[in-house]
Design an enzyme around this catalytic site. Structure first.
Site, PDB file in Angstrom:
ATOM      1  N   ARG A  90       8.124   4.884   1.248  1.00  0.00           N
ATOM      2  CA  ARG A  90       8.865   5.532   2.338  1.00  0.00           C
ATOM      3  C   ARG A  90       9.239   6.979   2.027  1.00  0.00           C
ATOM      4  O   ARG A  90       9.566   7.738   2.944  1.00  0.00           O
ATOM      5  CB  ARG A  90      10.133   4.740   2.659  1.00  0.00           C
ATOM      6  CG  ARG A  90       9.855   3.382   3.260  1.00  0.00           C
ATOM      7  CD  ARG A  90      11.151   2.605   3.447  1.00  0.00           C
ATOM      8  NE  ARG A  90      10.914   1.197   3.672  1.00  0.00           N
ATOM      9  CZ  ARG A  90      10.665   0.656   4.869  1.00  0.00           C
ATOM     10  NH1 ARG A  90      10.647   1.412   5.926  1.00  0.00           N
ATOM     11  NH2 ARG A  90      10.438  -0.636   4.989  1.00  0.00           N
TER      12      ARG A  90
ATOM     13  N   GLY B  38       4.954   3.983  -9.159  1.00  0.00           N
ATOM     14  CA  GLY B  38       5.746   2.765  -9.356  1.00  0.00           C
ATOM     15  C   GLY B  38       4.861   1.532  -9.252  1.00  0.00           C
ATOM     16  O   GLY B  38       4.899   0.638 -10.109  1.00  0.00           O
ATOM     17  N   HIS B  39       4.020   1.505  -8.212  1.00  0.00           N
ATOM     18  CA  HIS B  39       3.081   0.383  -8.066  1.00  0.00           C
ATOM     19  C   HIS B  39       2.130   0.330  -9.274  1.00  0.00           C
ATOM     20  O   HIS B  39       1.874  -0.744  -9.821  1.00  0.00           O
ATOM     21  CB  HIS B  39       2.219   0.566  -6.812  1.00  0.00           C
ATOM     22  CG  HIS B  39       2.967   0.514  -5.513  1.00  0.00           C
ATOM     23  ND1 HIS B  39       3.046   1.571  -4.657  1.00  0.00           N
ATOM     24  CD2 HIS B  39       3.656  -0.494  -4.906  1.00  0.00           C
ATOM     25  CE1 HIS B  39       3.738   1.235  -3.579  1.00  0.00           C
ATOM     26  NE2 HIS B  39       4.129  -0.010  -3.701  1.00  0.00           N
TER      27      HIS B  39
ATOM     28  N   GLY C 169       0.800  -1.213   0.000  1.00  0.00           N
ATOM     29  CA  GLY C 169       0.000   0.000   0.000  1.00  0.00           C
ATOM     30  C   GLY C 169       0.835   1.267   0.000  1.00  0.00           C
ATOM     31  O   GLY C 169       2.008   1.234  -0.347  1.00  0.00           O
ATOM     32  N   ALA C 170       0.197   2.396   0.398  1.00  0.00           N
ATOM     33  CA  ALA C 170       0.786   3.734   0.210  1.00  0.00           C
ATOM     34  C   ALA C 170       1.227   3.824  -1.251  1.00  0.00           C
ATOM     35  O   ALA C 170       2.398   4.092  -1.565  1.00  0.00           O
ATOM     36  CB  ALA C 170       1.931   4.013   1.182  1.00  0.00           C
ATOM     37  N   LEU C 171       0.265   3.571  -2.112  1.00  0.00           N
ATOM     38  CA  LEU C 171       0.566   3.342  -3.529  1.00  0.00           C
ATOM     39  C   LEU C 171       1.055   4.611  -4.222  1.00  0.00           C
ATOM     40  O   LEU C 171       0.595   5.713  -3.943  1.00  0.00           O
ATOM     41  CB  LEU C 171      -0.680   2.806  -4.239  1.00  0.00           C
ATOM     42  CG  LEU C 171      -1.207   1.467  -3.710  1.00  0.00           C
ATOM     43  CD1 LEU C 171      -2.438   1.030  -4.497  1.00  0.00           C
ATOM     44  CD2 LEU C 171      -0.136   0.376  -3.770  1.00  0.00           C
ATOM     45  N   HIS C 172       1.995   4.410  -5.144  1.00  0.00           N
ATOM     46  CA  HIS C 172       2.535   5.503  -5.965  1.00  0.00           C
ATOM     47  C   HIS C 172       2.601   5.011  -7.408  1.00  0.00           C
ATOM     48  O   HIS C 172       2.185   3.873  -7.710  1.00  0.00           O
ATOM     49  CB  HIS C 172       3.908   5.930  -5.430  1.00  0.00           C
ATOM     50  CG  HIS C 172       4.853   4.780  -5.215  1.00  0.00           C
ATOM     51  ND1 HIS C 172       5.346   4.024  -6.251  1.00  0.00           N
ATOM     52  CD2 HIS C 172       5.366   4.236  -4.077  1.00  0.00           C
ATOM     53  CE1 HIS C 172       6.148   3.088  -5.766  1.00  0.00           C
ATOM     54  NE2 HIS C 172       6.161   3.182  -4.443  1.00  0.00           N
TER      55      HIS C 172
ATOM     56  N   GLY D 286       8.844  -5.357  -8.732  1.00  0.00           N
ATOM     57  CA  GLY D 286       9.693  -4.265  -9.202  1.00  0.00           C
ATOM     58  C   GLY D 286      11.170  -4.565  -9.002  1.00  0.00           C
ATOM     59  O   GLY D 286      11.569  -5.175  -8.007  1.00  0.00           O
TER      60      GLY D 286
ATOM     61  N   GLN E  89       7.710  -9.525   7.774  1.00  0.00           N
ATOM     62  CA  GLN E  89       8.911  -9.122   7.045  1.00  0.00           C
ATOM     63  C   GLN E  89       9.598  -7.911   7.673  1.00  0.00           C
ATOM     64  O   GLN E  89      10.603  -7.426   7.159  1.00  0.00           O
ATOM     65  CB  GLN E  89       8.605  -8.857   5.575  1.00  0.00           C
ATOM     66  CG  GLN E  89       7.834  -7.594   5.276  1.00  0.00           C
ATOM     67  CD  GLN E  89       7.447  -7.528   3.812  1.00  0.00           C
ATOM     68  OE1 GLN E  89       6.626  -8.310   3.334  1.00  0.00           O
ATOM     69  NE2 GLN E  89       8.063  -6.610   3.071  1.00  0.00           N
TER      70      GLN E  89
HETATM   71  P1  AMP Z   1       5.984  -2.411  -1.735  1.00  0.00           P
HETATM   72  O1  AMP Z   1       4.592  -1.886  -1.592  1.00  0.00           O
HETATM   73  O2  AMP Z   1       7.034  -1.391  -1.460  1.00  0.00           O
HETATM   74  O3  AMP Z   1       6.181  -3.720  -1.044  1.00  0.00           O
HETATM   75  O4  AMP Z   1       6.159  -2.711  -3.292  1.00  0.00           O
HETATM   76  C1  AMP Z   1       5.272  -3.565  -3.974  1.00  0.00           C
HETATM   77  C2  AMP Z   1       5.861  -3.876  -5.318  1.00  0.00           C
HETATM   78  O5  AMP Z   1       6.048  -2.663  -6.049  1.00  0.00           O
HETATM   79  C3  AMP Z   1       7.235  -4.549  -5.230  1.00  0.00           C
HETATM   80  O6  AMP Z   1       7.328  -5.539  -6.241  1.00  0.00           O
HETATM   81  C4  AMP Z   1       8.172  -3.411  -5.480  1.00  0.00           C
HETATM   82  O7  AMP Z   1       9.413  -3.824  -6.021  1.00  0.00           O
HETATM   83  C5  AMP Z   1       7.386  -2.599  -6.481  1.00  0.00           C
HETATM   84  N1  AMP Z   1       7.865  -1.216  -6.498  1.00  0.00           N
HETATM   85  C6  AMP Z   1       7.984  -0.378  -5.441  1.00  0.00           C
HETATM   86  N2  AMP Z   1       8.517   0.795  -5.828  1.00  0.00           N
HETATM   87  C7  AMP Z   1       8.751   0.694  -7.156  1.00  0.00           C
HETATM   88  C8  AMP Z   1       9.311   1.550  -8.142  1.00  0.00           C
HETATM   89  N3  AMP Z   1       9.737   2.783  -7.843  1.00  0.00           N
HETATM   90  N4  AMP Z   1       9.387   1.113  -9.408  1.00  0.00           N
HETATM   91  C9  AMP Z   1       8.962  -0.144  -9.724  1.00  0.00           C
HETATM   92  N5  AMP Z   1       8.423  -1.010  -8.849  1.00  0.00           N
HETATM   93  C10 AMP Z   1       8.332  -0.598  -7.585  1.00  0.00           C
END
Ligand code: AMP
Length: 283
Positions: free
Chosen positions: A190, A37-38, A32-35, A150, A62
């Site tokens: 973050r 990239g997600h 979550g806290a989606l951006h 990612g 984790q």
């Molecule tokens: P997280 O919510 O941080 O656990 O990320 C979820 C998924 O989004 C993971 O597969 C991350 O590698 C991917 N992800 C997070 N940030 C980015 C980014 N800037 N570019 C591409 N994928 C991302």
């Protein structure tokens, strides 16, 4: 978009979807806290699958630091809105007690060898087994055709590939490019925790990685590490945890740059109290 909060409801929904073999399913696990990239992972998934599921679950197993877990950003209403607008089919938002039911396998059931012991694995003990636990549970439940990860979390991507190879050979793991802000900072949930001043300084991480890449040809690896160390030391707000150059296939740390075909430079740095990671292919 359907919002599903319980495993058993998702299971019923999936039974319906997967009755029809032509319904390929894409899965994007997130905290979550989606951006953007997600969302870029979802965009890629939409080109390859009929039904796409995004999970939002801040996975307690984790986190090796309980403060980090408590402070992890949570923006569920905005997340749902973003997923809806981006054309997600199912948002799966379970509670920890539903995810971790009694017969859940434990961390010690996994062993990823070297790739879980270096870099992130070295500094965040137990982190990857926690990731593997939750992704394994989600893979067993969802049985997607493809799952998207990612390359920002490159080490995690290799852990997941290894997990899939051993336990879920039918799931194709799709690596996705790092999505960056205009100033080069890798997008991360973050980043929202940074102060304004820290946020202005944060692009330095990618700038140093790019400069390191430019220097790579004309310098030995230990000299390059020394140089990166010095660059971060110039600003007391940055505290470098590690800078490593590792083989992209197996994360063997490179000491000699001529003995590996494909190398990636990895960095983890604390900016104030916020821990950020990034990486760049370097040869
Ligand atoms: P997280 O919510 O941080 O656990 O990320 C979820 C998924 O989004 C993971 O597969 C991350 O590698 C991917 N992800 C997070 N940030 C980015 C980014 N800037 N570019 C591409 N994928 C991302």
């Amino acid at each position: 978009m359907k919002i599903i909060k319980e495993r058993k409801i998702l299971q019923l929904e999936l039974n319906n979807i997967q009755k029809d073999d032509s319904n390929s399913v894409g899965f994007i696990p997130t905290m979550g806290a989606l951006h953007k990239g997600h969302i870029s992972l979802l965009e890629k998934a939409k080109t390859q699958n009929k039904i796409n599921i995004v999970s939002i679950f801040v996975n307690p197993t984790q986190f090796n630091n309980s403060n980090d877990l408590v402070n992890y950003p949570r923006t569920i209403e905005e997340d749902i809105d973003k997923l809806e607008k981006a054309g997600c089919d199912i948002a799966f938002i379970p509670e920890a007690k539903d995810v971790y039911q009694e017969n859940t396998i434990i961390k010690d059931d996994f062993n990823f060898g070297h790739i879980e012991n270096v870099m992130e694995g070295k500094y965040r003990k137990g982190h990857f087994r926690g990731v593997a636990m939750v992704v394994n549970i989600f893979f067993e439940l969802i049985k997607p055709n493809r799952a998207y990860f990612g390359m920002k979390d490159y080490q995690q991507l290799l852990i997941i590939k290894s997990l899939a190879h051993e336990f879920h050979p039918n799931i194709e793991i799709i690596p996705c490019n790092i999505f960056r802000e205009n100033d080069g900072l890798a997008m991360s949930s973050r980043n929202t925790l940074l102060t304004n001043v820290q946020r202005e300084k944060a692009p330095l991480i990618y700038e140093i990685l790019k400069k390191a890449k430019n220097k790579f040809k004309g310098i030995e690896i230990d000299e390059l590490k020394e140089w990166v160390n010095k660059e971060f030391k110039k600003d007391a707000d940055f505290n470098l945890e590690y800078f490593e150059i590792a083989d992209s296939d197996n994360l063997i740390l490179a000491e000699n740059k001529h003995t590996h075909k494909s190398l990636i430079a990895f960095v983890a740095v604390n900016l104030g109290k916020i821990r950020l990671i990034d990486n760049i292919p370097i040869n």
